[in-house]
Design a protein around this motif. Structure first.
Motif, PDB file in Angstrom:
ATOM      1  N   VAL A 129       0.928  19.035   8.062  1.00  0.00           N
ATOM      2  CA  VAL A 129       1.178  18.126   6.942  1.00  0.00           C
ATOM      3  C   VAL A 129       2.095  16.992   7.382  1.00  0.00           C
ATOM      4  O   VAL A 129       1.827  15.798   7.142  1.00  0.00           O
ATOM      5  CB  VAL A 129       1.808  18.881   5.748  1.00  0.00           C
ATOM      6  N   VAL A 130       3.201  17.346   8.012  1.00  0.00           N
ATOM      7  CA  VAL A 130       4.184  16.349   8.439  1.00  0.00           C
ATOM      8  C   VAL A 130       3.565  15.363   9.431  1.00  0.00           C
ATOM      9  O   VAL A 130       3.772  14.143   9.322  1.00  0.00           O
ATOM     10  CB  VAL A 130       5.412  17.050   9.058  1.00  0.00           C
ATOM     11  N   ASP A 131       2.799  15.866  10.371  1.00  0.00           N
ATOM     12  CA  ASP A 131       2.164  14.978  11.350  1.00  0.00           C
ATOM     13  C   ASP A 131       1.202  13.999  10.679  1.00  0.00           C
ATOM     14  O   ASP A 131       1.135  12.814  11.053  1.00  0.00           O
ATOM     15  CB  ASP A 131       1.413  15.804  12.398  1.00  0.00           C
ATOM     16  N   TYR A 132       0.473  14.479   9.699  1.00  0.00           N
ATOM     17  CA  TYR A 132      -0.468  13.632   8.961  1.00  0.00           C
ATOM     18  C   TYR A 132       0.273  12.516   8.227  1.00  0.00           C
ATOM     19  O   TYR A 132      -0.119  11.341   8.277  1.00  0.00           O
ATOM     20  CB  TYR A 132      -1.251  14.511   7.986  1.00  0.00           C
ATOM     21  N   VAL A 133       1.362  12.879   7.548  1.00  0.00           N
ATOM     22  CA  VAL A 133       2.137  11.888   6.791  1.00  0.00           C
ATOM     23  C   VAL A 133       2.768  10.865   7.731  1.00  0.00           C
ATOM     24  O   VAL A 133       2.773   9.659   7.455  1.00  0.00           O
ATOM     25  CB  VAL A 133       3.214  12.592   5.937  1.00  0.00           C
ATOM     26  N   LYS A 134       3.293  11.326   8.863  1.00  0.00           N
ATOM     27  CA  LYS A 134       3.954  10.423   9.808  1.00  0.00           C
ATOM     28  C   LYS A 134       2.980   9.411  10.412  1.00  0.00           C
ATOM     29  O   LYS A 134       3.384   8.322  10.822  1.00  0.00           O
ATOM     30  CB  LYS A 134       4.618  11.234  10.924  1.00  0.00           C
ATOM     31  N   ASN A 135       1.704   9.741  10.454  1.00  0.00           N
ATOM     32  CA  ASN A 135       0.702   8.845  11.023  1.00  0.00           C
ATOM     33  C   ASN A 135       0.111   7.874  10.000  1.00  0.00           C
ATOM     34  O   ASN A 135      -0.808   7.117  10.320  1.00  0.00           O
ATOM     35  CB  ASN A 135      -0.427   9.656  11.664  1.00  0.00           C
ATOM     36  N   SER A 136       0.641   7.899   8.785  1.00  0.00           N
ATOM     37  CA  SER A 136       0.150   6.985   7.756  1.00  0.00           C
ATOM     38  C   SER A 136       0.412   5.538   8.158  1.00  0.00           C
ATOM     39  O   SER A 136       1.476   5.199   8.678  1.00  0.00           O
ATOM     40  CB  SER A 136       0.834   7.282   6.418  1.00  0.00           C
ATOM     41  N   THR A 137      -0.564   4.681   7.901  1.00  0.00           N
ATOM     42  CA  THR A 137      -0.418   3.254   8.200  1.00  0.00           C
ATOM     43  C   THR A 137      -0.040   2.442   6.964  1.00  0.00           C
ATOM     44  O   THR A 137       0.078   1.217   7.036  1.00  0.00           O
ATOM     45  CB  THR A 137      -1.729   2.701   8.781  1.00  0.00           C
ATOM     46  N   ALA A 138       0.162   3.112   5.828  1.00  0.00           N
ATOM     47  CA  ALA A 138       0.519   2.420   4.593  1.00  0.00           C
ATOM     48  C   ALA A 138       1.990   1.990   4.640  1.00  0.00           C
ATOM     49  O   ALA A 138       2.775   2.463   5.466  1.00  0.00           O
ATOM     50  CB  ALA A 138       0.269   3.327   3.389  1.00  0.00           C
ATOM     51  N   TYR A 156       8.052  20.473  -3.988  1.00  0.00           N
ATOM     52  CA  TYR A 156       8.876  19.356  -3.534  1.00  0.00           C
ATOM     53  C   TYR A 156       8.087  18.049  -3.563  1.00  0.00           C
ATOM     54  O   TYR A 156       6.855  18.038  -3.549  1.00  0.00           O
ATOM     55  CB  TYR A 156       9.358  19.583  -2.093  1.00  0.00           C
ATOM     56  N   ILE A 157       8.865  16.955  -3.544  1.00  0.00           N
ATOM     57  CA  ILE A 157       8.316  15.616  -3.339  1.00  0.00           C
ATOM     58  C   ILE A 157       9.094  14.981  -2.186  1.00  0.00           C
ATOM     59  O   ILE A 157      10.332  15.000  -2.181  1.00  0.00           O
ATOM     60  CB  ILE A 157       8.431  14.743  -4.605  1.00  0.00           C
ATOM     61  N   PHE A 158       8.350  14.447  -1.213  1.00  0.00           N
ATOM     62  CA  PHE A 158       8.961  13.797  -0.064  1.00  0.00           C
ATOM     63  C   PHE A 158       8.444  12.367   0.038  1.00  0.00           C
ATOM     64  O   PHE A 158       7.422  12.005  -0.551  1.00  0.00           O
ATOM     65  CB  PHE A 158       8.622  14.546   1.232  1.00  0.00           C
ATOM     66  N   HIS A 159       9.152  11.558   0.829  1.00  0.00           N
ATOM     67  CA  HIS A 159       8.697  10.176   1.037  1.00  0.00           C
ATOM     68  C   HIS A 159       9.016   9.736   2.452  1.00  0.00           C
ATOM     69  O   HIS A 159       9.871  10.308   3.142  1.00  0.00           O
ATOM     70  CB  HIS A 159       9.346   9.227   0.020  1.00  0.00           C
ATOM     71  N   ARG A 160       8.314   8.685   2.866  1.00  0.00           N
ATOM     72  CA  ARG A 160       8.521   8.094   4.188  1.00  0.00           C
ATOM     73  C   ARG A 160       8.108   6.627   4.109  1.00  0.00           C
ATOM     74  O   ARG A 160       7.155   6.284   3.397  1.00  0.00           O
ATOM     75  CB  ARG A 160       7.687   8.832   5.246  1.00  0.00           C
ATOM     76  N   SER A 161       8.828   5.765   4.834  1.00  0.00           N
ATOM     77  CA  SER A 161       8.561   4.328   4.776  1.00  0.00           C
ATOM     78  C   SER A 161       8.185   3.792   6.144  1.00  0.00           C
ATOM     79  O   SER A 161       8.611   4.315   7.175  1.00  0.00           O
ATOM     80  CB  SER A 161       9.802   3.575   4.265  1.00  0.00           C
ATOM     81  N   THR A 190       0.824  -1.207   0.000  1.00  0.00           N
ATOM     82  CA  THR A 190       0.000   0.000   0.000  1.00  0.00           C
ATOM     83  C   THR A 190       0.860   1.261   0.000  1.00  0.00           C
ATOM     84  O   THR A 190       1.926   1.302   0.607  1.00  0.00           O
ATOM     85  CB  THR A 190      -0.922   0.019   1.229  1.00  0.00           C
ATOM     86  N   VAL A 191       0.346   2.283  -0.680  1.00  0.00           N
ATOM     87  CA  VAL A 191       1.017   3.583  -0.753  1.00  0.00           C
ATOM     88  C   VAL A 191      -0.019   4.665  -0.485  1.00  0.00           C
ATOM     89  O   VAL A 191      -1.053   4.728  -1.156  1.00  0.00           O
ATOM     90  CB  VAL A 191       1.663   3.819  -2.138  1.00  0.00           C
TER      91      VAL A 191
END
Length: 398
Positions: A220-229, A297-302, A195-196
């Protein structure tokens, strides 16, 4: 008396005795050293095997982000209808897997772009999907709209929008207060069980809105960090240049998330090359006089041990040839069209020189009302697009 030794025997007797001790016994450190080398080689071989088996085959995902400059013409944009058609045609080519669009404020423009998306197998979010439900007007003006949209090659499994808790100041009359910017998210599954979460955002513009922008960016950062994907991809117009030191926006983004451009180019001097400016790019018809700025910008997190590798990052200069009705009628074949485009390209250099700061101030460069120029090679927006190809490696035992 015994026989005297011969001359050859004497020579042999004078030569030093050659040691017959094996080379590996000459030093007390040799055996331990060989043992350590052997263990390291074995460990390396085992590590390589485990690594290859620990991660699934990588998934290549190509992303494009573009601020469409969809502000109504009455509010300062130029050639909006023409540009929206060209943006739709660009997406119709299906050169990327995911398209992140910002400032697609108006419903008719959203419909124009979607009309081209509908010619493909891609999916596009609706106006209300990434906005406060029932609030966005988008017919007369961008009142309470976010301007966000996502186009995906893969089926969209989830859609969500979170509006920012703060907006611009009512008394500054810059439109920020009346818009309802935020973060849009869709979930896709490029491969079964992988999932992405794809996020798109647009934060407050103008230097004086730094207080609002800092809060919005942290949300924005907090929302992305809480992703379960398994993976999270974030793109958009953040309205912050790395050289802007009077606020924490850029530091918040780069300290919490991984930047595609930052990983690909490494050195800040390469990132700040004027040709990679996403606003005020020297090759942009509309904004070149405002000087090069890096806003997009484009950012990513795993998640867990998952890994992302940036394969490509680029700032493409997207342009479109715009013909007058008379010239369009004269184009009867692909060959004549190609010849005309070649001639137009040669004439464009002289035409583009007319777009100076002085003419911009006088409003004489508004393309809808051009008279001397019958055709122009125009930018698709006042911003440049950014593209990145990422490789997603999922750890099997997360």
């Amino acid at each position: 008396m015994g026989d005297c030794p011969s001359m050859e025997d004497r020579i042999l007797l004078l030569q030093p005795e050659v040691s017959r001790t094996p080379w590996w016994k000459k030093s007390k450190y040799t055996c331990p050293l060989l043992f350590i080398i052997g263990v390291c080689c074995l460990a390396t071989a085992i590590g390589v095997c485990l690594y290859k088996n620990a991660y699934e085959d990588p998934i290549a995902l190509s992303i494009l982000s573009l601020n469409c400059w969809g502000t109504p013409g009455s509010m300062g944009s130029y050639d909006k209808e023409l540009r929206m058609k060209e943006i739709g045609k660009m997406i119709e080519k299906q050169e990327h897997d995911v398209y992140l669009l910002e400032e697609l404020w108006m419903r008719p423009d959203h419909a124009t772009v979607k009309s081209y998306v509908d010619k493909t197998d891609y999916e596009m979010t609706e106006v209300g999907d990434l906005a406060i439900h029932g609030w966005c007007d988008g017919r007369v003006d961008p009142l309470y709209c976010s301007g966000l949209a996502i186009v995906s090659k893969f089926p969209i499994l989830e859609k969500e929008f979170r509006v920012f808790s703060v907006h611009g100041d009512f008394w500054w009359n810059d439109g920020e207060y009346y818009a309802r910017k935020g973060v849009g998210r869709v979930r896709i599954e490029p491969r079964p069980n992988i999932t992405v979460d794809v996020f798109v955002t647009h934060t407050a513009a103008s230097d004086y809105n730094y207080w609002y922008r800092q809060i919005q960016t942290q949300e924005v950062v907090d929302y992305v960090k809480n992703s379960t994907a398994d993976f999270a991809i974030l793109g958009g117009d953040f309205n912050i240049d790395p050289r802007m030191r009077n606020e924490t926006t850029y530091q918040t983004l780069t300290s919490e998330l991984n930047g595609a451009m930052q990983e690909f180019f490494v050195y800040l001097s390469e990132i700040l090359n004027p040709r990679r400016a996403t606003y005020g790019n020297p090759d942009n018809n509309y904004s070149h006089e405002f000087g090069p700025q890096l806003y997009d910008y484009i950012f990513h997190r795993s998640k867990g041990w998952n890994s992302v590798i940036i394969n490509i990052f680029d700032v493409p200069i997207l342009k479109a040839f715009i013909l007058s009705e008379e010239e369009s009628a004269n184009v009867e074949s692909a060959e004549s069209k190609e010849a005309m485009f070649k001639e137009m390209g040669e004439r464009y250099n002289a035409t583009a020189a007319n777009f100076t700061a002085s003419t911009a101030a006088e409003g004489e460069h508004k393309l809808e009302k051009r008279s001397a120029e019958k055709e122009l090679n125009i930018s698709l927006s006042d911003h440049e697009a950014i593209t990145s190809s990422v490789l997603l490696f999922k750890y099997r035992w997360n």
